[in-house]
Design an enzyme around this catalytic site. Structure first.
Site, PDB file in Angstrom:
ATOM      1  N   TRP B 325      29.639 -96.509  46.150  1.00 53.39           N
ATOM      2  CA  TRP B 325      28.343 -96.073  45.616  1.00 53.39           C
ATOM      3  C   TRP B 325      28.555 -94.996  44.544  1.00 53.39           C
ATOM      4  O   TRP B 325      27.830 -94.931  43.557  1.00 53.39           O
ATOM      5  CB  TRP B 325      27.479 -95.500  46.754  1.00 53.39           C
ATOM      6  CG  TRP B 325      26.152 -94.971  46.293  1.00 53.39           C
ATOM      7  CD1 TRP B 325      24.987 -95.664  46.190  1.00 53.39           C
ATOM      8  CD2 TRP B 325      25.842 -93.628  45.884  1.00 53.39           C
ATOM      9  NE1 TRP B 325      23.982 -94.853  45.733  1.00 53.39           N
ATOM     10  CE2 TRP B 325      24.480 -93.584  45.535  1.00 53.39           C
ATOM     11  CE3 TRP B 325      26.591 -92.466  45.779  1.00 53.39           C
ATOM     12  CZ2 TRP B 325      23.853 -92.432  45.094  1.00 53.39           C
ATOM     13  CZ3 TRP B 325      25.973 -91.306  45.336  1.00 53.39           C
ATOM     14  CH2 TRP B 325      24.611 -91.299  44.996  1.00 53.39           C
ATOM     15  N   HIS B 326      29.588 -94.160  44.756  1.00 56.89           N
ATOM     16  CA  HIS B 326      29.816 -93.064  43.817  1.00 56.89           C
ATOM     17  C   HIS B 326      30.341 -93.547  42.475  1.00 56.89           C
ATOM     18  O   HIS B 326      30.171 -92.869  41.461  1.00 56.89           O
ATOM     19  CB  HIS B 326      30.792 -92.050  44.411  1.00 56.89           C
ATOM     20  CG  HIS B 326      30.156 -91.184  45.451  1.00 56.89           C
ATOM     21  ND1 HIS B 326      30.092 -91.548  46.774  1.00 56.89           N
ATOM     22  CD2 HIS B 326      29.518 -89.997  45.361  1.00 56.89           C
ATOM     23  CE1 HIS B 326      29.461 -90.601  47.450  1.00 56.89           C
ATOM     24  NE2 HIS B 326      29.090 -89.662  46.615  1.00 56.89           N
ATOM     25  N   GLY B 327      30.996 -94.683  42.459  1.00 56.25           N
ATOM     26  CA  GLY B 327      31.481 -95.160  41.178  1.00 56.25           C
ATOM     27  C   GLY B 327      32.377 -96.355  41.335  1.00 56.25           C
ATOM     28  O   GLY B 327      32.921 -96.612  42.406  1.00 56.25           O
ATOM     29  N   PHE B 479      26.790 -90.844  38.774  1.00 54.31           N
ATOM     30  CA  PHE B 479      26.670 -91.826  39.853  1.00 54.31           C
ATOM     31  C   PHE B 479      25.294 -92.470  39.821  1.00 54.31           C
ATOM     32  O   PHE B 479      24.918 -93.192  40.652  1.00 54.31           O
ATOM     33  CB  PHE B 479      26.924 -91.173  41.210  1.00 54.31           C
ATOM     34  CG  PHE B 479      28.233 -90.423  41.250  1.00 54.31           C
ATOM     35  CD1 PHE B 479      29.352 -90.953  40.625  1.00 54.31           C
ATOM     36  CD2 PHE B 479      28.343 -89.200  41.859  1.00 54.31           C
ATOM     37  CE1 PHE B 479      30.556 -90.261  40.623  1.00 54.31           C
ATOM     38  CE2 PHE B 479      29.547 -88.510  41.881  1.00 54.31           C
ATOM     39  CZ  PHE B 479      30.646 -89.040  41.254  1.00 54.31           C
TER      40      PHE B 479
END
Lengths: 294, 479
Positions: B325-327, B479
């Site tokens: 989800w963060h990247g 993000f």
């Protein structure tokens, strides 16, 4: 809403008052403010030797010794100054006073980011240009003179800082921080015409041009650093131009490690990586006097 | 528009004055004003992506209503999956397409098969992960009959694009935010004062601590192969505090800004570095995201109410998804996996449910030695994981850690403005510690307005003296 407005406006007003108080306090407690004010007060003075540079020159050039052995001298250097600052100070002095015999300009190219300082020192700007300018949040006193908070905070916690004093513009510090570094074995690239004609030195040439126009003798020196940043470069003769003047300059390299080895005691004469203490200032100034008397 | 920009310092008072003084008492106009302000706030970053935000809003608004109107489960499912697939599709295209396609190409090339892949040259729309999750939670809640579909388009749009939380959270739930949007709001001085305090505190964390540390951290990470172990350790610990102060600073400003407008947002951080194990850390770190994954992924997968093996699988899934989800990078995925590995032992022995109190030993002035030891161990593990989060590649992360472990010699840190940085950090640590103790003695701070006033004033002074003002973006914007 009233309670909130009281809090919010109270916060802004108190913060503004703290800024005003800080600005009122600095000219009474801060060395560089005191110096800048003192220097600006010169009118119709006839000082023989004018010293310009940054904090390294402020600590290293003993103007009392110069006055005693060569002729009246004053150290205009302030911390974090760029060559543009020095140019501003010299121009202002020449507008208000008689021309000096010599201008001594001190560089500190051995320090890794020396040539990255641009713009005019905020203290000099405050006194010489527009003391009350406010173009944005960066001009609030706590921000504009933020580094002076730390300088003066150190006076609270260190006797060495409290006991330091300004004499003829020189900041005399007795503290000793030994140089335990060693000379690098990497090949050293000496400054040349291209190096000293780069953007960071633009105002050195402007100072040279100003001196030439006013018929003032300019002497330029590289001040020493700790061994790790010393070099084996000789004195240099440079050619450059500024304001349509073709100029020749000699750079006296005091950062040459043979010279430093002879002149300075690494265990006693240093205050930091590129600042000399009072004992070091006497030794380096004697060498400056010897060069001036050649 | 960044929270730490001059334009925001003009924008917020303008919105505040219009909101409370010009159109006070008219909820409809207040919400419309907030919506326009939110769109302006978002468009000032890049107006082209405003259309994407509006499209996503219309989609979830429409599918929500259609789900509610559906008289058969099949139709309901159709609208639900339409929304989920399109929402996740946007995320996949903008955020993950290039990552997956190039990873696929690399995997094939390992097998000796060469293919030409087509990559997209697009920038990531700021906040897409956050507003997509807002929309998804809304749609899922309607599908599960937890809430009714919102019929007022302005109110729903405001829920998705409310500017304090639009670009970096906290990730709100419709059950919490929508009722507040629909309710008439009255100005409460105490809340607004608290809002100002949070904003100042958030700015302090961001510009004094995070941005100061970023000078050191960036220097180390951009040339990590040449630095010695000491500098690398400073860089790793520095990043732990940088990312916390950066992100929690953003959350504080967001929550504080919203309080000024009479809307409460959920808490996003609660002293995460004082956690005594990884489970507690995740109850205190990015709370809005971890609870989102818990409610919308972990529990639907069966949570811990399935066999041990399946529940371990579920734990791994939520940590891996949280990482990605963060990247779109293997480093984030590995970061998630590392947290899962650290979490599993306490999960298996059942200690993950310990330590649920708000602060460590709330009735004592200091935590016990045992607590402090556990806090340090947890911080150590979290810091190791952050190396993977911050590194550009997995190779860099492994080299970074091995250089520390084998005490490699190398460059030392060279810092300009050393006084501003070192004294800034000293003052920040001293002040933050003092505030923490005041927080432990909560009543002291809560009941003494003068103390709170003085604390805010000190923070403003420290911001002016030590803040870095080079317009650095917040880390979580990416993000």
């Amino acid at each position: 809403m009233k309670k909130f407005l009281q809090f919010f406006i109270g916060l802004l007003v108190t913060f503004t008052l703290v800024n005003i108080l800080y600005l009122l306090l600095l000219p009474h407690i801060d060395w560089e403010f005191i110096k800048a004010r003192e220097a600006l007060a010169f009118k119709n003075q006839r000082i023989k030797l004018l010293v310009f540079g940054n904090s390294t020159a402020m600590d290293a050039v003993n103007t009392q010794l110069l006055s005693d052995k060569v002729g009246s001298a004053y150290n205009f250097s302030v911390g974090g100054s760029s060559l543009q600052t020095n140019y501003t100070q010299l121009s202002e002095y020449l507008n208000q006073n008689e021309k000096p015999e010599k201008v001594l300009l001190f560089l500190n190219s051995g320090h890794w980011n020396y040539a990255e300082f641009f713009g005019v020192n905020p203290i000099v700007e405050y006194y010489y240009n527009d003391s009350l300018k406010f173009e944005g949040l960066k001009d609030i006193p706590l921000f504009r003179f933020r580094w002076l908070f730390i300088v003066n905070f150190k006076k609270l916690i260190s006797a060495d800082h409290r006991n330091a004093q300004i004499v003829k513009g020189q900041l005399r510090f007795n503290r000793v921080v030994p140089d335990n570094s060693s000379i690098k074995n990497e090949p050293i690239v000496c400054g040349d015409n291209n190096f000293y004609n780069s953007e960071g030195y633009e105002y050195m040439w402007r100072i040279a041009s100003l001196c030439k126009i006013r018929n003032i003798n300019l002497e330029v020196f590289e001040l020493p650093c700790w061994k790790q940043a010393q070099n084996e470069c000789p004195d240099l003769i440079l050619h450059g131009t500024a304001t349509n003047n073709s100029l020749d300059l000699t750079i006296h390299n005091l950062n040459n490690y043979s010279k430093c080895d002879t002149l300075l005691d690494p265990k006693k004469d240093w205050l930091s990586t590129n600042h000399l203490n009072y004992a070091g200032s006497i030794k380096i100034t004697e060498e400056i006097i010897r060069i001036l008397n050649r | 528009m960044l929270f730490n920009s001059v334009s925001f310092l003009i924008f917020l008072p303008v919105v505040f004055v219009l909101y409370w003084f010009v159109i006070k008492n008219n909820l409809k106009w207040q919400n419309l004003l907030l919506l326009c302000a939110s769109y302006y706030f978002y468009a000032s970053w890049d107006y082209r992506f405003l259309f994407l935000l509006i499209f996503s809003t219309v989609l979830d608004y429409g599918t929500g209503i259609m789900m509610e109107k559906s008289n058969t489960l099949t139709k309901r499912r159709f609208w639900f999956w339409t929304s989920v697939i399109i929402n996740l599709g946007f995320l996949a295209v903008f955020k993950y397409y290039n990552f997956f396609i190039t990873s696929f190409e690399q995997a094939l090339s390992q097998l000796g098969i060469s293919i030409n892949v087509w990559t997209l040259k697009v920038i990531l729309p700021v906040g897409i992960s956050f507003y997509t999750f807002h929309g998804l939670s809304y749609v899922i809640d309607i599908y599960k009959d937890k809430i009714k579909a919102e019929r007022n388009f302005v109110d729903y749009s405001l829920f998705v694009s409310y500017f304090p939380l639009l670009v970096a959270g906290p990730i709100e739930r419709a059950t919490h935010l929508l009722p507040q949007i629909k309710q008439k709001r009255s100005f409460k001085s105490d809340d607004a004062i608290k809002g100002i305090e949070l904003i100042v505190w958030g700015f302090f964390k961001k510009v004094v601590i995070a941005d100061t540390l970023s000078i050191i951290v960036n220097q180390v990470y951009t040339d990590s192969e040449h630095y010695g172990s000491e500098a690398l350790m400073i860089g790793a610990i520095g990043f732990s505090f940088q990312i916390y102060c950066d992100f929690s600073g953003y959350s504080d400003i967001a929550i504080g800004t919203s309080k000024l407008l009479g809307i409460d947002l959920i808490q996003n951080f609660n002293f995460p570095y004082l956690s005594r194990n990884i489970a507690e850390f995740w109850r205190r770190w990015h709370i809005s995201l971890s609870t989102w994954f818990r409610d919308y992924l972990y529990i639907p997968l069966g949570g811990s109410k399935v066999s041990k093996l399946l529940s371990v699988r579920n734990v791994f899934i939520i940590f891996l998804v949280s990482g990605i989800w963060h990247g779109a990078n293997w480093t984030f995925l590995t970061w998630g996996a590392i947290h899962a590995i650290f979490f599993i032992p306490s999960f298996l022995i059942g200690s993950n449910r310990k330590y649920k109190e708000d602060i460590v030993h709330p009735n004592k002035l200091l935590p016990s030695f045992r607590d402090i030891f556990q806090i340090m161990i947890t911080f150590f593990f979290v810091t190791v994981a952050w190396v993977f989060f911050r590194a550009e590649t997995l190779t860099q992360a492994f080299q970074y850690i091995s250089s520390i472990l084998f005490n490699r010699a190398g460059k030392s840190l060279i810092i300009s403005n050393v006084d501003i940085i070192s004294y800034g950090i000293i003052f920040a640590v001293f002040f933050s510690t003092s505030v923490y103790f005041l927080y432990r003695k909560n009543k002291l701070v809560a009941n003494h307005h003068y103390i709170r006033f003085v604390l805010s004033l000190i923070l403003l002074i420290l911001i002016a003296l030590f803040g870095q003002f080079s317009k650095q973006s917040f880390i979580y914007f990416q993000f």
